[in-house]
Scaffold this motif. Structure first.
Motif, PDB file in Angstrom:
ATOM      1  N   LEU A 122       1.917   8.369   6.753  1.00 51.53           N
ATOM      2  CA  LEU A 122       1.970   8.389   5.153  1.00 51.53           C
ATOM      3  C   LEU A 122       2.970   6.855   4.835  1.00 51.53           C
ATOM      4  O   LEU A 122       2.151   6.820   4.360  1.00 51.53           O
ATOM      5  N   ASP A 123       4.179   6.998   5.404  1.00 49.42           N
ATOM      6  CA  ASP A 123       5.171   6.470   5.322  1.00 49.42           C
ATOM      7  C   ASP A 123       4.815   5.092   5.011  1.00 49.42           C
ATOM      8  O   ASP A 123       5.379   3.338   4.306  1.00 49.42           O
ATOM      9  N   ASP A 124       3.696   4.255   6.040  1.00 47.49           N
ATOM     10  CA  ASP A 124       3.642   2.967   6.100  1.00 47.49           C
ATOM     11  C   ASP A 124       2.155   2.397   4.898  1.00 47.49           C
ATOM     12  O   ASP A 124       2.368   1.309   5.029  1.00 47.49           O
ATOM     13  N   ALA A 125       1.895   3.768   4.829  1.00 49.92           N
ATOM     14  CA  ALA A 125       0.837   3.207   3.601  1.00 49.92           C
ATOM     15  C   ALA A 125       0.783   1.934   2.485  1.00 49.92           C
ATOM     16  O   ALA A 125       0.343   1.396   2.574  1.00 49.92           O
ATOM     17  N   LEU A 126       1.764   2.248   2.163  1.00 52.63           N
ATOM     18  CA  LEU A 126       2.424   0.960   1.123  1.00 52.63           C
ATOM     19  C   LEU A 126       2.692   0.101   1.006  1.00 52.63           C
ATOM     20  O   LEU A 126       1.471  -0.795   0.393  1.00 52.63           O
ATOM     21  N   PRO A 127       3.408  -0.130   2.131  1.00 53.33           N
ATOM     22  CA  PRO A 127       3.587  -1.463   2.606  1.00 53.33           C
ATOM     23  C   PRO A 127       2.179  -2.701   2.881  1.00 53.33           C
ATOM     24  O   PRO A 127       1.285  -2.835   2.588  1.00 53.33           O
ATOM     25  N   ALA A 128       1.575  -1.766   3.720  1.00 56.57           N
ATOM     26  CA  ALA A 128       0.393  -1.799   4.391  1.00 56.57           C
ATOM     27  C   ALA A 128      -0.570  -2.041   3.013  1.00 56.57           C
ATOM     28  O   ALA A 128      -1.490  -3.407   3.373  1.00 56.57           O
ATOM     29  N   TYR A 129      -0.873  -1.236   2.362  1.00 56.45           N
ATOM     30  CA  TYR A 129      -1.630  -0.943   1.187  1.00 56.45           C
ATOM     31  C   TYR A 129      -1.287  -2.449   0.283  1.00 56.45           C
ATOM     32  O   TYR A 129      -2.542  -3.734   0.160  1.00 56.45           O
ATOM     33  N   TYR A 130      -0.086  -2.839   0.351  1.00 53.11           N
ATOM     34  CA  TYR A 130       0.096  -3.990  -0.511  1.00 53.11           C
ATOM     35  C   TYR A 130      -0.376  -5.277  -0.062  1.00 53.11           C
ATOM     36  O   TYR A 130      -0.862  -6.159  -0.072  1.00 53.11           O
ATOM     37  N   VAL A 131      -0.463  -5.141   1.860  1.00 55.24           N
ATOM     38  CA  VAL A 131      -0.138  -6.596   2.601  1.00 55.24           C
ATOM     39  C   VAL A 131      -1.812  -6.908   2.033  1.00 55.24           C
ATOM     40  O   VAL A 131      -2.198  -8.008   1.868  1.00 55.24           O
ATOM     41  N   MET A 132      -2.954  -5.782   2.632  1.00 57.39           N
ATOM     42  CA  MET A 132      -3.754  -5.788   2.664  1.00 57.39           C
ATOM     43  C   MET A 132      -5.074  -6.022   1.119  1.00 57.39           C
ATOM     44  O   MET A 132      -5.446  -7.137   1.275  1.00 57.39           O
ATOM     45  N   SER A 133      -4.529  -5.192   0.462  1.00 53.43           N
ATOM     46  CA  SER A 133      -4.983  -5.363  -1.277  1.00 53.43           C
ATOM     47  C   SER A 133      -5.011  -6.576  -1.723  1.00 53.43           C
ATOM     48  O   SER A 133      -5.872  -7.574  -2.119  1.00 53.43           O
ATOM     49  N   SER A 134      -3.606  -7.290  -1.258  1.00 55.47           N
ATOM     50  CA  SER A 134      -3.360  -8.438  -1.796  1.00 55.47           C
ATOM     51  C   SER A 134      -3.367  -9.937  -1.212  1.00 55.47           C
ATOM     52  O   SER A 134      -4.357 -10.792  -1.949  1.00 55.47           O
ATOM     53  N   ALA A 135      -3.986 -10.067   0.485  1.00 53.90           N
ATOM     54  CA  ALA A 135      -4.734 -10.637   0.736  1.00 53.90           C
ATOM     55  C   ALA A 135      -6.091 -10.840   0.637  1.00 53.90           C
ATOM     56  O   ALA A 135      -6.769 -12.215   0.844  1.00 53.90           O
ATOM     57  N   GLU A 136      -6.779  -9.362   0.203  1.00 57.54           N
ATOM     58  CA  GLU A 136      -8.297  -9.677   0.029  1.00 57.54           C
ATOM     59  C   GLU A 136      -8.546 -10.349  -1.638  1.00 57.54           C
ATOM     60  O   GLU A 136      -8.647 -11.004  -1.773  1.00 57.54           O
ATOM     61  N   ALA A 137      -7.150  -9.990  -2.489  1.00 54.16           N
ATOM     62  CA  ALA A 137      -7.053 -10.557  -3.498  1.00 54.16           C
ATOM     63  C   ALA A 137      -7.071 -11.872  -3.697  1.00 54.16           C
ATOM     64  O   ALA A 137      -7.624 -12.526  -4.415  1.00 54.16           O
ATOM     65  N   SER A 138      -6.084 -12.625  -3.046  1.00 54.10           N
ATOM     66  CA  SER A 138      -5.650 -13.497  -2.556  1.00 54.10           C
ATOM     67  C   SER A 138      -7.322 -14.375  -2.928  1.00 54.10           C
ATOM     68  O   SER A 138      -7.430 -15.812  -3.403  1.00 54.10           O
ATOM     69  N   SER A 139      -7.935 -14.073  -2.096  1.00 53.71           N
ATOM     70  CA  SER A 139      -8.999 -14.461  -1.363  1.00 53.71           C
ATOM     71  C   SER A 139     -10.524 -14.556  -2.461  1.00 53.71           C
ATOM     72  O   SER A 139     -10.873 -15.228  -3.390  1.00 53.71           O
ATOM     73  N   ASN A 140     -10.477 -13.405  -2.631  1.00 58.70           N
ATOM     74  CA  ASN A 140     -11.678 -12.438  -3.865  1.00 58.70           C
ATOM     75  C   ASN A 140     -11.283 -13.650  -5.485  1.00 58.70           C
ATOM     76  O   ASN A 140     -12.027 -13.857  -6.100  1.00 58.70           O
ATOM     77  N   LEU A 141     -10.438 -13.575  -6.469  1.00 64.02           N
ATOM     78  CA  LEU A 141      -9.619 -14.399  -7.103  1.00 64.02           C
ATOM     79  C   LEU A 141     -10.184 -15.978  -7.277  1.00 64.02           C
ATOM     80  O   LEU A 141      -9.569 -16.503  -8.265  1.00 64.02           O
ATOM     81  N   ALA A 142     -10.106 -16.599  -5.706  1.00 61.05           N
ATOM     82  CA  ALA A 142      -9.845 -18.049  -5.283  1.00 61.05           C
ATOM     83  C   ALA A 142     -10.921 -18.125  -6.986  1.00 61.05           C
ATOM     84  O   ALA A 142     -10.906 -19.727  -7.046  1.00 61.05           O
ATOM     85  N   ARG A 143     -11.821 -17.945  -6.582  1.00 63.68           N
ATOM     86  CA  ARG A 143     -13.226 -18.596  -7.327  1.00 63.68           C
ATOM     87  C   ARG A 143     -13.447 -18.623  -8.818  1.00 63.68           C
ATOM     88  O   ARG A 143     -13.830 -19.347  -9.702  1.00 63.68           O
ATOM     89  N   PHE A 144     -12.022 -17.417  -9.499  1.00 63.46           N
ATOM     90  CA  PHE A 144     -11.404 -18.203 -10.838  1.00 63.46           C
ATOM     91  C   PHE A 144     -10.857 -19.632 -10.727  1.00 63.46           C
ATOM     92  O   PHE A 144      -9.311 -19.137 -10.998  1.00 63.46           O
ATOM     93  N   ASP A 145     -11.209 -20.935 -10.893  1.00 61.74           N
ATOM     94  CA  ASP A 145     -11.483 -21.967 -10.743  1.00 61.74           C
ATOM     95  C   ASP A 145     -11.390 -22.559 -11.875  1.00 61.74           C
ATOM     96  O   ASP A 145     -11.134 -23.545 -12.074  1.00 61.74           O
ATOM     97  N   GLY A 146     -12.457 -22.256 -13.182  1.00 64.38           N
ATOM     98  CA  GLY A 146     -12.375 -23.075 -14.266  1.00 64.38           C
ATOM     99  C   GLY A 146     -13.317 -23.882 -14.247  1.00 64.38           C
ATOM    100  O   GLY A 146     -13.861 -25.156 -14.821  1.00 64.38           O
ATOM    101  N   VAL A 147     -13.794 -24.074 -12.688  1.00 67.00           N
ATOM    102  CA  VAL A 147     -14.990 -25.257 -12.643  1.00 67.00           C
ATOM    103  C   VAL A 147     -16.594 -24.288 -13.002  1.00 67.00           C
ATOM    104  O   VAL A 147     -17.068 -25.290 -14.065  1.00 67.00           O
TER     105      VAL A 147
END
Lengths: 483, 473
Positions: A302-327
């Motif tokens: 469980l102790d490794d979960a927190l950093p793993a979560y922030y890495v994974m969720s941010s990685a996916e978010a960076s891609s998921n939120l790329a579509r918001f480009d103003g186009v």
């Protein structure tokens, strides 16, 4: 009693007995919103006209003598990252301030199919990134139990709306604790279903492999009722699961005798507030009192979960939120001469600081040269967390933890250091990494009277056992007068 | 220049899969519709919309892999390739990165001079992007093509000339069409080719720095782009300059290539597995079923044609390049004693008569067979054969009857031609004398005279024999 203060089950019964009409229920809740939400800020959009129209349809159907589903005429509100056709869906972001989706989320469709009536859309942390509903572009939400405190997040509007008695139930979404932690902070029940139990169609993605919509309710019974309405396979979501969810609400009353409950040692870390520790132990004792067997376990993964979560969720978010480009839709910056400038300015001005922080973090951990050190390592940590839970569940039926290490903090208190807020997710994120179901239910208060939540975690698709135990615990704590 | 340079070419080919609907939603893939009439929240990347894989795309991609002798992965992964561009609504393309569907294949090619095996590194599935339409008032986006299923086929750098590239693409196109994988219409963009080209001294093993030429959309442009780019790179090397790794655009008008953008290592697509899509699993049973669906492929047909009909390998390769042509050939060849002549007609005369882009021959195979017999028996001259074929193109009928009606039937009867030969020798004493003194060319002029006398219908081969006989008398 105001309709918004009732349980969905009680209101449903009253509606069926024609003690009141759907229109009266909706009007009463809309009045409560008008009276109470000014000081709380749970709602971003109130759909009063739509609510009355939907309520009238239910009343008309009932007048014709039609057989109506259980939630017919029960008012609800949805977190503003769940798409609602014709009703703006903002994700509490400037980026989608004026976005009106031409389609509905699967959960909204299902609840409408069950006759529930939409009162409005609820505040949240921008794009569901946060734990206090302070990163909303529009305004923060206040905790109805203590107005100088945050309601938790990111589904803070959902928890506050239920806690303030403005609506019998609401839906939130949970990527790392975003249903359970605000439920704990506001003293309501929050259920995060098994990953794949509820279709993600129309849920604006934060981290696709972790996101799951679920109910915030006044009771465990209501949580079961709503889950049964929204769960089930949806061909539009390739990750949604084929599973029989019938009988969920009826299976709550079998008691908890013989259940084996694991209590991880991390619950007693110094990071956990003493009152939270005490109430969690009270909950464990209450379960034991109902015939369950509670044992301490060691769960180092469980102790490794927190950093793993922030890495994974941010990685996916960076891609998921790329579509918001103003186009194509959403916020577009003015006066741009090149497409690069359009991207840069629209995204710089359209997103708030927490969203930008996660996009930058996510882009970094996926970039060439860092992918192995961060993203791949996080995937391995996730596997370790899953394996650790598998190990526990080979010997136990459930895991009990506090939902959050502390109670609600003061608005603005933690704005300086984001990582301090991230630490609040320590008990909730492992559940998302492992795709498990978990529920937070009220288990008492701290010395300032702030609500404390206990979290129960079950194995994959273990919702029946989870809710049965939660119901037992809820009744036991109520009987013990701890609330 | 110290050593002779050779070109080294690897190809990346995109082929649209022949599915009715898009790869992740139910929108139509039909070409040529009004802009933005074939799209939905999924293929336009609206918030909350999710992709669901069209299994038919997997089947077609696997068929391509099987036809190209690839190993089909029973477990492959779809990844997100992240980059910003206005024609890419989600700002990532769903593709495959380190676990593609098909790997390690090859195709054999036959040029006029040699036979070679070209390695295929991988074939993976991905979605197409939209189209940008540039207008004076601004740039518009057409999302109809967003989410059309593609395969990307990557070859080894095994190609060394424009002719080889052409032969490879012809073969690839043939197998994709045979297997029903793609229409391969270059003019509609359903087959597009990127060419990676570098130069090195012949005999050198290491690869030079390459440039990439993108989206070449006809065989002719590909050949011209390769020839130009080879000369350009050779020129740079001769001048002692380094080749810059970059993407270059081929300008169809000038026939030159121009630098588009530097291909720096900064291009970082931040690939990761798409969490919306479970891995693609293929059962053994499914794979066996697909293998059984594979039709007889060009190479097998080619071997048959060489074997049974005595065609040259090169002619057989040409003939099998199109399934429609090969099917037609087989039907006609079964009804004639002159299959080689049928092959000749199909490869030389028929293409001249076909509508551009069409493969529909409006002549019944039995008529083509009869025409070949007339040609082979010497009843028609090759010129008259063309005329009869032209007539058959617009009206059905027996070729012999048509030839008679048109007065084209060739006279091969020696008895009928002997008086003509005698008369021509008699009336052309100078030419006859020349021949007798050893001037071989004089015979041709006498044949010409005979043709004139028979109004073009005399069989020149028979006339030559008869003239020799008459001259020697």
């Amino acid at each position: 009693m105001r309709c918004g203060e009732m349980t969905a089950a009680a209101l449903s019964a009253a509606l069926q007995k024609r003690e009141l009409s759907a229109r009266e229920a909706a009007e009463d809740c809309l009045r409560a919103i008008e009276e109470r939400d000014g000081g709380i800020g749970a709602f971003l959009t109130v759909t009063d006209e739509l609510a009355l129209r939907q309520a009238d349809e239910i009343d008309a159907a009932r007048a014709r003598g039609e057989d109506l589903p259980p939630l017919a005429g029960v008012p609800m509100a949805l977190k503003d990252n769940l798409c609602t056709e014709g009703v703006r869906t903002t994700c509490a972001s400037r980026m989608l301030e004026h976005f009106v989706p031409p389609y509905s989320s699967a959960v909204y469709e299902r609840l409408r199919g069950q006759g529930a009536v939409l009162l409005g859309k609820l505040n949240m942390d921008e794009f569901a990134m946060g734990s206090g509903t302070e990163s909303s572009y529009f305004h923060p939400t206040r905790n109805p139990r203590a107005l100088d405190r945050v309601p938790g997040g990111s589904s803070g509007g959902s928890a506050a709306a239920v806690a303030a008695g403005m609506v019998p139930f609401a839906l939130g979404s949970d990527t790392g604790g975003s249903i359970r932690q605000p439920a704990a902070f506001c003293g309501v029940v929050g259920l995060k279903p098994t990953y794949g139990a509820v279709s993600r169609w129309g849920l604006v993605a934060f981290a696709s492999s972790l996101d799951q919509a679920g109910p915030l309710t006044r009771t465990v019974q209501d949580a079961a009722l709503v889950l049964q309405a929204i769960a089930g396979r949806d061909a539009r979501d390739a990750t949604s699961l084929e599973h029989d969810w019938s009988g969920l609400a009826d299976g709550l009353y079998a008691g908890s005798a013989g259940l084996r409950v694991a209590l991880p040692r991390q619950c007693f870390d110094s990071g956990v507030a003493p009152a939270v520790r005490r109430r969690t132990l009270d909950a464990a004792a209450a379960l034991e009192g109902c015939g369950a067997q509670v044992d301490e376990v060691s769960l180092p993964a469980l102790d490794d979960a927190l950093p793993a979560y922030y890495v994974m969720s941010s990685a996916e978010a960076s891609s998921n939120l790329a579509r918001f480009d103003g186009v194509r839709y959403g916020f577009r910056a003015e006066g741009c001469r090149t497409v690069e400038e359009l991207y840069e300015k629209s995204r710089s001005q359209g997103f708030g600081p927490e969203v930008k922080r996660r996009i930058l973090l996510g882009s970094f951990v996926l970039s060439a040269g860092y992918r192995d050190a961060y993203y791949q390592k996080a995937l391995r940590a996730r596997d370790a967390v899953r394996a650790a839970f598998d190990g526990v569940f080979s010997r136990f039926d459930l895991v009990l933890t506090p939902t959050a290490p502390r109670t609600a903090w003061k608005l603005g208190e933690k704005r300086a250091d984001p990582t301090e807020v991230y630490l609040e997710d320590v008990f909730t994120v492992p559940v998302n990494l492992a795709g498990l179901p978990a529920v937070s239910l009220p288990c008492g208060q701290d010395e300032s009277g702030l609500p404390i939540g206990a979290q129960l975690i079950a194995p994959h698709l273990g919702e029946p056992t989870l809710l049965r135990a939660a119901h037992t615990l809820e009744q036991a704590l109520k009987g013990g007068g701890k609330q | 220049m110290s050593a002779e340079l050779e070109m080294v070419i690897g190809l990346e080919i995109h082929a649209e899969l022949k599915t009715k609907t898009k790869i992740f939603c139910g929108c139509s893939t039909a070409f040529g519709a009004e802009p933005n009439t074939q799209c939905c929240p999924v293929c336009t990347g609206m918030p909350g919309a999710l992709p669901v894989l069209n299994r038919e795309a997997v089947r077609l991609a696997a068929m391509a892999g099987l036809a190209a002798h690839c190993r089909i992965s029973r477990h492959s992964v779809q990844d997100r390739k992240n980059y910003f561009y206005p024609d890419l609504p989600k700002a990532y393309q769903i593709s495959q990165y380190d676990r593609p569907l098909c790997e390690d294949g090859w195709l054999d090619i036959e040029t006029e001079t040699e036979k070679k095996r070209i390695g295929i590194t991988r074939i993976h599935i991905e979605e197409d992007a939209g189209k940008l339409i540039h207008r004076p008032e601004g740039t518009l986006i057409d999302c109809n093509r967003c989410g059309v299923p593609l395969i990307e086929i990557v070859t080894e750098p095994d190609l060394h000339s424009a002719a080889e590239v052409r032969a490879f693409l012809t073969k690839l196109r043939a197998i994709l069409m045979y297997a029903g994988v793609s229409d391969c219409k270059m003019n509609e963009g359903s087959l597009r080719c990127d060419v990676n080209l570098s130069v090195r001294p012949r005999g050198e093993q290491a690869l030079g720095t390459r440039t990439e030429m993108k989206n070449l959309n006809s065989f002719q442009f590909i050949s011209r782009a390769i020839e130009y780019e080879f000369r350009r790179q050779a020129g740079e090397v001769a001048a002692g300059r380094e080749i810059v790794q970059e993407t270059r655009r081929f300008d169809e008008k000038s026939g030159k290539t121009f630098a588009m953008r530097k291909k720096e290592n900064a291009d970082d697509y931040r690939y990761f597995p798409d969490p919306d899509l479970p891995p693609i699993e293929i059962s053994e049973q499914e794979l066996a079923q697909w293998e059984a669906q594979l039709p007889v492929l060009p190479d097998a047909r080619k071997a048959q044609y060489v074997d049974r009909f005595g065609l040259s390998a090169y002619v057989a390769e040409q003939l099998t390049a199109s399934r429609a042509t090969a099917d037609y050939f087989e039907q006609a060849a079964a009804l004639t004693s002159a299959p080689k002549t049928v092959a000749g007609l199909l490869l030389t005369e028929v293409p001249r008569l076909l509508e551009p882009g069409s493969e529909v021959i409006p002549v019944q195979p039995r008529r083509m067979a009869a025409l070949a017999d007339l040609l082979a028996q010497g009843d028609l001259s090759s010129g008259a054969g063309k005329a009869v074929l032209g007539a058959l193109w617009t009206q059905d009928g027996d070729p012999r009857t048509l030839a008679e009606e048109l007065g084209l039937l060739q006279i091969s009867d020696e008895q009928a031609l002997w008086p003509v030969a005698l008369a021509v020798v008699e009336h052309n004493p100078k030419a006859a004398g020349d021949w007798r003194r050893g001037k071989q060319a004089a015979l041709q002029s006498l044949v010409g005279q005979c043709m004139k006398q028979t109004r073009g219908r005399g069989n020149p081969a028979v006339l030559q024999v008869l003239l020799r006989r008459a001259l020697e008398q």
